[in-house]
Design a protein around this motif. Structure first.
Motif, PDB file in Angstrom:
ATOM      1  N   TYR A   1       0.837  -1.188   0.000  1.00 31.06           N
ATOM      2  CA  TYR A   1       0.000   0.000   0.000  1.00 31.06           C
ATOM      3  C   TYR A   1       0.876   1.243   0.000  1.00 31.06           C
ATOM      4  O   TYR A   1       1.833   1.337   0.763  1.00 31.06           O
ATOM      5  CB  TYR A   1      -0.902   0.009   1.239  1.00 31.06           C
ATOM      6  N   MET A   2       0.545   2.211  -0.868  1.00 38.73           N
ATOM      7  CA  MET A   2       1.257   3.478  -0.932  1.00 38.73           C
ATOM      8  C   MET A   2       0.262   4.613  -0.778  1.00 38.73           C
ATOM      9  O   MET A   2      -0.762   4.635  -1.461  1.00 38.73           O
ATOM     10  CB  MET A   2       1.976   3.631  -2.281  1.00 38.73           C
ATOM     11  N   GLU A   3       0.575   5.572   0.089  1.00 41.08           N
ATOM     12  CA  GLU A   3      -0.283   6.743   0.243  1.00 41.08           C
ATOM     13  C   GLU A   3       0.581   7.995   0.355  1.00 41.08           C
ATOM     14  O   GLU A   3       1.549   8.032   1.121  1.00 41.08           O
ATOM     15  CB  GLU A   3      -1.159   6.611   1.485  1.00 41.08           C
ATOM     16  N   SER A   4       0.219   9.001  -0.443  1.00 45.02           N
ATOM     17  CA  SER A   4       0.930  10.291  -0.433  1.00 45.02           C
ATOM     18  C   SER A   4       2.426  10.093  -0.682  1.00 45.02           C
ATOM     19  O   SER A   4       3.261  10.743  -0.051  1.00 45.02           O
ATOM     20  CB  SER A   4       0.694  11.021   0.899  1.00 45.02           C
ATOM     21  N   CYS A   5       2.728   9.205  -1.604  1.00 47.95           N
ATOM     22  CA  CYS A   5       4.125   8.913  -1.931  1.00 47.95           C
ATOM     23  C   CYS A   5       4.525   9.601  -3.236  1.00 47.95           C
ATOM     24  O   CYS A   5       3.680  10.013  -4.034  1.00 47.95           O
ATOM     25  CB  CYS A   5       4.334   7.406  -2.049  1.00 47.95           C
ATOM     26  N   GLU A   6       5.826   9.717  -3.445  1.00 47.44           N
ATOM     27  CA  GLU A   6       6.394  10.243  -4.676  1.00 47.44           C
ATOM     28  C   GLU A   6       7.262   9.151  -5.289  1.00 47.44           C
ATOM     29  O   GLU A   6       8.011   8.469  -4.577  1.00 47.44           O
ATOM     30  CB  GLU A   6       7.249  11.478  -4.397  1.00 47.44           C
TER      31      GLU A   6
END
Length: 486
Positions: free
Chosen positions: A327-332
């Protein structure tokens, strides 16, 4: 010349680097020895031979005998092998021994070992990387360095001998606390390195551990195996950076064993930071990067229930390898073509993905498993070149008939009109809904999309769209949380 640790320093962490700072920029030599001795017994505990190159610079040639392992790779261990008790290059799985043609370092218990740079120079500072896990607590050491190891323009470096007295003493004991570990490159924490903190944590521990990584530049190759219930908490993407110059050329897979394609294959060594056979890991507020081009992941994940919050991943080729449930959230995410590679289920939410043209994904999920799902994300290039959402072209006879890439409420810039550059089978699930332009906010023209792809309808596919907005639907029932205890 300034030294770190200082001469006579006490309470030094055993994972310390040896740092020399000059008034001029030093040049690393190609001969001479760096040695560390036990100050009491006089025993040599580590040595670095500068006549041995760091690692290969040309891609290997693989013969027809190179294939995927016929049995799953065995991750089990009762103790973690280190450079103190195991010869670096000792093979695991079905690999051949790693030849001693280059520098070798056992990291994270991977006995096949990694190639590494024994000295890295930045400006006027030379940092010496000892072999991992060779120093111990409650010991005193002294360092010697041959004159030819480093060269200064004025020729003033004459080496360091025993009589020069570069001695230091490590801390009396390992941290007594296990719930929170502090990593600080200055030596003021429990560990100087991220790898040191992970090595201290028992395999598959049920007790949650938080690794707090203080602001700083951590130039280290990190390989984490068999860890669980760990949160890595940086100080912000702009403040905490873990990086290393690694890629498939510098740390290639064995001559006889391939990696990456199927579950259970031999582990890859080409990433700057790898989570291998791990579960229930949270990473937040940190940048992870590779410093080389080519097949060079910033982050490689092989594990279950891995959550990333505000993580900036920088890589080349396959910038992120995603195997498992992630899960990725608010990633670059910044990379080149095939920005995300892997056979896992990845749910990305409100994250920004950029590449320099080419596919954003090369998904290899198998039947019964979801692939890459992007919800309220941006996908763009900044150089004007056109990218695409992904490809599943034929690869060694495999066309990935169950591959899945789904975009829900995403915004794009500089994407091919076809959307997907290659889809190997009609059975692949290449869906999108409500894709808008990043500049105007208006819906993009999807009239020229790949014929095997599908635009979801707000009414006819309402239930499916809702499902894809739900991480648990994509991630085998797992609902991610930044908390370790779920």
């Amino acid at each position: 010349m300034c030294l770190f640790p200082l001469k006579g320093a006490e309470n030094v962490n055993p994972d310390t680097r040896l740092v020399l700072t000059f008034n001029e920029v030093p040049v690393v030599g190609d001969s001479g020895m760096i040695r560390v001795f036990d100050a009491v017994s006089g025993e040599q505990v580590d040595s670095l031979d500068m006549s041995v190159p760091a690692g290969p610079t040309e891609r290997r040639t693989y013969g027809p005998e190179c294939d995927y392992t016929k049995v799953p790779y065995d991750y089990s261990r009762t103790v973690m092998p280190t450079n103190r008790n195991t010869r670096p290059g000792t093979p695991s799985g079905t690999a051949e021994p790693t030849p001693p043609d280059y520098q070798l370092n056992i990291i994270g218990g991977f006995t096949d070992a990694f190639h590494f740079y024994p000295i890295i120079v930045k400006d006027s500072t030379a940092t010496i990387y000892l072999h991992n896990n060779v120093l111990d607590y409650h010991h005193s050491y002294y360092v010697t360095i041959d004159e030819s190891v480093l060269n200064l323009p004025d020729g003033s470096f004459r080496g360091i001998s025993k009589t020069d007295g570069w001695t230091f003493t490590t801390k009396d004991a390992a941290p007594s606390h296990i719930d929170t570990l502090v990593v600080d490159a200055s030596g003021k924490g429990d560990f100087n390195t991220v790898q040191g903190a992970f090595d201290f944590i028992p395999d598959f521990s049920d007790k949650p551990v938080v690794i707090v990584v203080k602001p700083g530049d951590y130039e280290e190759l990190v390989y984490v195996r068999n860890k669980s219930n760990v949160k890595v908490k940086g100080s912000g993407m702009e403040c905490t950076k873990v990086h290393y110059a690694n890629n498939e050329v510098f740390n290639p897979h064995p001559l006889t064993v391939k990696t990456n394609e199927w579950p259970g294959t031999f582990p890859s060594r080409r990433a700057a930071f790898a989570l291998d056979n791990c579960r229930d890991i949270v990473m937040e507020d940190i940048t992870i990067a590779t410093d080389l081009k080519g097949q060079a992941e910033g982050l490689l994940i092989n594990g279950e229930r891995i959550a990333l919050y505000r993580v900036h991943i920088i890589g080349s080729g396959d910038a992120l390898q995603a195997n498992g449930t992630i899960y990725m959230e608010s990633c670059e995410l910044d990379g080149d073509g095939d920005t995300i590679l892997g056979r896992g289920s990845l749910f990305a939410y409100k994250s920004n993905l950029r590449n320099n043209g080419g596919p954003f994904t090369w998904v290899r999920n198998t039947k019964g498993n979801h692939g890459n799902v992007f919800v309220e994300c941006t996908l763009s290039t900044g150089n004007g070149k056109l990218a695409d959402f992904g490809r599943t072209k034929s690869n060694g006879g495999t066309t990935y008939p169950d591959a899945e890439v789904v975009l829900i409420d995403c915004q794009t810039r500089n994407i091919l009109p076809e959307g997907w550059s290659a889809i190997g089978e009609r059975t692949a699930r290449m869906y999108e809904y409500n894709t808008c332009d990043m500049e105007t906010g208006k819906p993009v023209d999807t009239s020229k999309r790949h014929p095997y792809s599908r635009r979801l309808d707000a009414q006819k596919d309402a239930e499916l769209i809702a499902d894809y907005r739900n991480p648990a639907f994509v991630l085998k029932g797992w609902m991610p949380s930044a908390d370790l205890m779920q």
